[in-house]
Design an enzyme around this catalytic site. Structure first.
Site, PDB file in Angstrom:
ATOM      1  N   GLY A 102       0.804  -1.185  -0.020  1.00  0.00           N
ATOM      2  CA  GLY A 102       0.010   0.054   0.107  1.00  0.00           C
ATOM      3  C   GLY A 102       0.848   1.254  -0.052  1.00  0.00           C
ATOM      4  O   GLY A 102       0.351   2.206   0.121  1.00  0.00           O
ATOM      5  N   LYS A 133       8.689   9.266  -8.745  1.00  0.00           N
ATOM      6  CA  LYS A 133       9.071   7.894  -8.499  1.00  0.00           C
ATOM      7  C   LYS A 133      10.125   7.803  -9.752  1.00  0.00           C
ATOM      8  O   LYS A 133      10.162   7.444 -10.871  1.00  0.00           O
ATOM      9  CB  LYS A 133       8.046   6.695  -8.813  1.00  0.00           C
ATOM     10  CG  LYS A 133       8.600   5.403  -8.660  1.00  0.00           C
ATOM     11  CD  LYS A 133       7.570   4.240  -8.337  1.00  0.00           C
ATOM     12  CE  LYS A 133       8.288   2.930  -8.048  1.00  0.00           C
ATOM     13  NZ  LYS A 133       7.219   1.954  -7.557  1.00  0.00           N
ATOM     14  N   GLY A 191      10.301   5.399  -3.146  1.00  0.00           N
ATOM     15  CA  GLY A 191      11.080   4.328  -3.720  1.00  0.00           C
ATOM     16  C   GLY A 191      10.406   3.080  -4.314  1.00  0.00           C
ATOM     17  O   GLY A 191       9.409   3.074  -4.610  1.00  0.00           O
TER      18      GLY A 191
END
Length: 210
Positions: free
Chosen positions: A16, A34, A103
């Site tokens: 999640g 990202k 990450g």
């Protein structure tokens, strides 16, 4: 220049973390980045999913530094694609306002054969929000992640839990890890921008991320 950067990492994959990053970026009105995307899920790349769930304008979702084909650890995905990940390309974007950086997987996921995400977090010098599930095994995974981050001098802002409430596990992690409990995001069905924003507002305090 970036006013506030927060790094979102997890204790594992598929817990999640991307949903929490979307909620946080939306609540802060932040840019989202990202830097390495390895593999594309059915819902599309994480940046696209975060933009939708967080209600972010298109300009707030930044392009990946690397978009890799295979859904696996970035170091191997890069090798399969014949790409060498250059950490110089992973420098934080120069933007105005807050930035949420996500990450891949957990803190010790390899970026290359010699470096992990935790090593990159240390170079960025920004605090980390650790996302942890509440299921069995989370105490061990969470405490190991906290130790690995701190061993590299990374500031752990706190732990954001995802899942059903498990009071003892959540309290134990925060007490033994000497870390703030930021809140818990329940599992949402349906998961929509509206339900996510409401759940985040009900279970987290924005001032904890300031």
């Amino acid at each position: 220049m970036t006013q506030r950067t927060l790094i979102v990492t997890g204790t594992d994959t598929g817990i999640g973390k991307t949903v929490l990053a979307a909620a946080l970026a939306g609540a802060l009105g932040a840019h989202y980045w990202k830097p390495v995307q390895a593999g594309i899920e059915e819902e599309g790349p994480d940046a696209q999913r975060v933009g939708f769930l967080g209600g972010l304008p298109e300009g707030k979702v930044l392009a990946e530094a690397y978009s890799l084909t295979t859904p696996c650890s970035p170091h191997l995905a890069a090798e399969i694609d014949g790409v060498t990940i250059d950490t110089a390309r992973l420098a934080l974007p120069d933007i105005d306002g807050p930035l949420v950086v996500e990450g891949a997987g957990g803190a010790l996921v390899p970026i290359s054969r010699t470096e992990t995400y935790a090593d990159q977090f240390a170079r960025w010098g920004a605090p980390v929000v650790l996302v942890a599930r509440t299921m069995l095994g989370t105490i061990n995974h969470s405490l190991l992640s906290i130790e690995a981050l701190r061993a590299r001098g990374v500031e752990v802002l706190g732990v954001a839990f995802v899942g059903d409430p498990v009071e003892d596990s959540e309290a134990t992690i925060c007490a033994m890890g000497n870390v703030k409990r930021l809140g818990r995001l329940p599992r949402l069905d349906p998961l929509t921008p509206q339900t996510l924003a409401a759940a985040f507002a009900a279970n987290f305090r924005l001032e904890d991320f300031a």
